[in-house]
Motif scaffolding. Structure first.
Motif, PDB file in Angstrom:
ATOM      1  N   LEU A 103      22.161  27.611  99.436  1.00  0.00           N
ATOM      2  CA  LEU A 103      22.790  28.173 100.627  1.00  0.00           C
ATOM      3  C   LEU A 103      24.305  28.000 100.586  1.00  0.00           C
ATOM      4  N   ASP A 104      24.977  28.885 101.289  1.00  0.00           N
ATOM      5  CA  ASP A 104      26.435  28.917 101.345  1.00  0.00           C
ATOM      6  C   ASP A 104      26.939  28.031 102.482  1.00  0.00           C
ATOM      7  N   PHE A 105      27.958  27.235 102.214  1.00  0.00           N
ATOM      8  CA  PHE A 105      28.542  26.328 103.209  1.00  0.00           C
ATOM      9  C   PHE A 105      29.627  26.988 104.053  1.00  0.00           C
ATOM     10  N   LEU A 126      26.571  16.598  96.399  1.00  0.00           N
ATOM     11  CA  LEU A 126      25.222  16.286  95.925  1.00  0.00           C
ATOM     12  C   LEU A 126      24.646  17.463  95.135  1.00  0.00           C
ATOM     13  N   ASP A 127      23.614  17.191  94.363  1.00  0.00           N
ATOM     14  CA  ASP A 127      22.985  18.193  93.496  1.00  0.00           C
ATOM     15  C   ASP A 127      22.530  19.414  94.305  1.00  0.00           C
ATOM     16  N   PRO A 128      23.137  20.577  94.069  1.00  0.00           N
ATOM     17  CA  PRO A 128      22.774  21.780  94.847  1.00  0.00           C
ATOM     18  C   PRO A 128      21.302  22.142  94.765  1.00  0.00           C
ATOM     19  N   SER A 129      20.655  21.908  93.632  1.00  0.00           N
ATOM     20  CA  SER A 129      19.249  22.306  93.506  1.00  0.00           C
ATOM     21  C   SER A 129      18.336  21.493  94.427  1.00  0.00           C
ATOM     22  N   ASP A 130      18.812  20.364  94.920  1.00  0.00           N
ATOM     23  CA  ASP A 130      18.027  19.554  95.860  1.00  0.00           C
ATOM     24  C   ASP A 130      18.599  19.591  97.277  1.00  0.00           C
ATOM     25  N   PHE A 131      19.925  19.526  97.397  1.00  0.00           N
ATOM     26  CA  PHE A 131      20.545  19.299  98.689  1.00  0.00           C
ATOM     27  C   PHE A 131      21.158  20.534  99.338  1.00  0.00           C
ATOM     28  N   GLU A 145      15.613  23.310 102.629  1.00  0.00           N
ATOM     29  CA  GLU A 145      15.063  21.993 102.981  1.00  0.00           C
ATOM     30  C   GLU A 145      16.153  20.924 102.948  1.00  0.00           C
ATOM     31  N   GLY A 146      17.006  20.970 101.948  1.00  0.00           N
ATOM     32  CA  GLY A 146      18.095  20.003 101.849  1.00  0.00           C
ATOM     33  C   GLY A 146      19.098  20.153 102.982  1.00  0.00           C
ATOM     34  N   MET A 147      19.389  21.394 103.346  1.00  0.00           N
ATOM     35  CA  MET A 147      20.320  21.637 104.448  1.00  0.00           C
ATOM     36  C   MET A 147      19.716  21.211 105.785  1.00  0.00           C
ATOM     37  N   ASP A 148      18.383  21.283 105.891  1.00  0.00           N
ATOM     38  CA  ASP A 148      17.728  20.771 107.096  1.00  0.00           C
ATOM     39  C   ASP A 148      17.955  19.271 107.207  1.00  0.00           C
TER      40      ASP A 148
END
Length: 193
Positions: free
Chosen positions: A55-57, A99-104, A108-111
């Motif tokens: 996702l884009d910040f 943090l690692d984009p593929s996880d965070f 789900e990570g952004m939640d």
């Protein structure tokens, strides 16, 4: 129906059963509703967790820039408390970006980021500029997830509707932790009339 149900009915009718049983039964029902709400949320989030898009910040960064104007005048902070909260929010988001984009950076990570910001928000007093800043950043994270991962929006909408219904039931029937058994019993009896 007869049997135990009829006996329980007669015991309650004649005053032989403790009055607290009815209130405890209602509180158990509310607790079961909470469990069902949580199960539905976890199930929905399992589907969201399968979405591995990054996702884009940008909408979050835009909101962080906008909240810099809360309790400041021409770039000068006029409330040290608000400045501290703004700094804390910036720090949380900046750290999350590293943090690692593929996880965070997934839905789900952004939640999880939203929940972290929500903890800051919930620790602040209602109606303060600090709370306003935290709410706006919290909502921007939520909006970014919802816009970029539409299934998340449905899960959160269902969770909020269930939460609102639970709050309404607890408030209307005085089933909260601080409510007295007598008050809850009177309200339960009044709806049965």
């Amino acid at each position: 129906e007869g049997g135990k149900a009829a006996q329980d009915f007669l015991d309650n009718l004649r005053g032989n059963a403790p009055m607290e049983n009815v209130v405890q039964s209602a509180r158990r029902a509310v607790s079961n509703m909470r469990v069902a709400r949580s199960a539905a949320y976890r199930s929905g989030m399992a589907d969201v967790g399968k979405d591995k898009s990054i996702l884009d910040f940008t909408p979050i960064d835009d909101e962080l820039n906008k909240v810099q104007g809360i309790s400041s005048y021409k770039g000068q902070d006029i409330s040290p408390e608000t400045a501290d909260v703004r700094q804390k929010l910036n720090s949380i988001v900046d750290n999350w970006k590293t943090l690692d984009p593929s996880d965070f950076h997934t839905p789900e990570g952004m939640d999880a980021l939203k929940q972290k910001i929500g903890n800051v928000k919930n620790s602040l007093q209602f109606g303060t500029p600090e709370r306003l800043a935290a709410e706006r950043v919290y909502n921007s994270v939520r909006g970014a997830i919802s816009e970029q991962a539409p299934q998340y929006s449905k899960v959160m909408g269902d969770y909020e509707n269930a939460s609102d219904a639970l709050d309404e039931i607890q408030r209307s029937l005085s089933l909260g932790k601080r409510a007295t058994t007598d008050t809850a019993l009177r309200k339960l009896q009044s709806i049965m009339r």
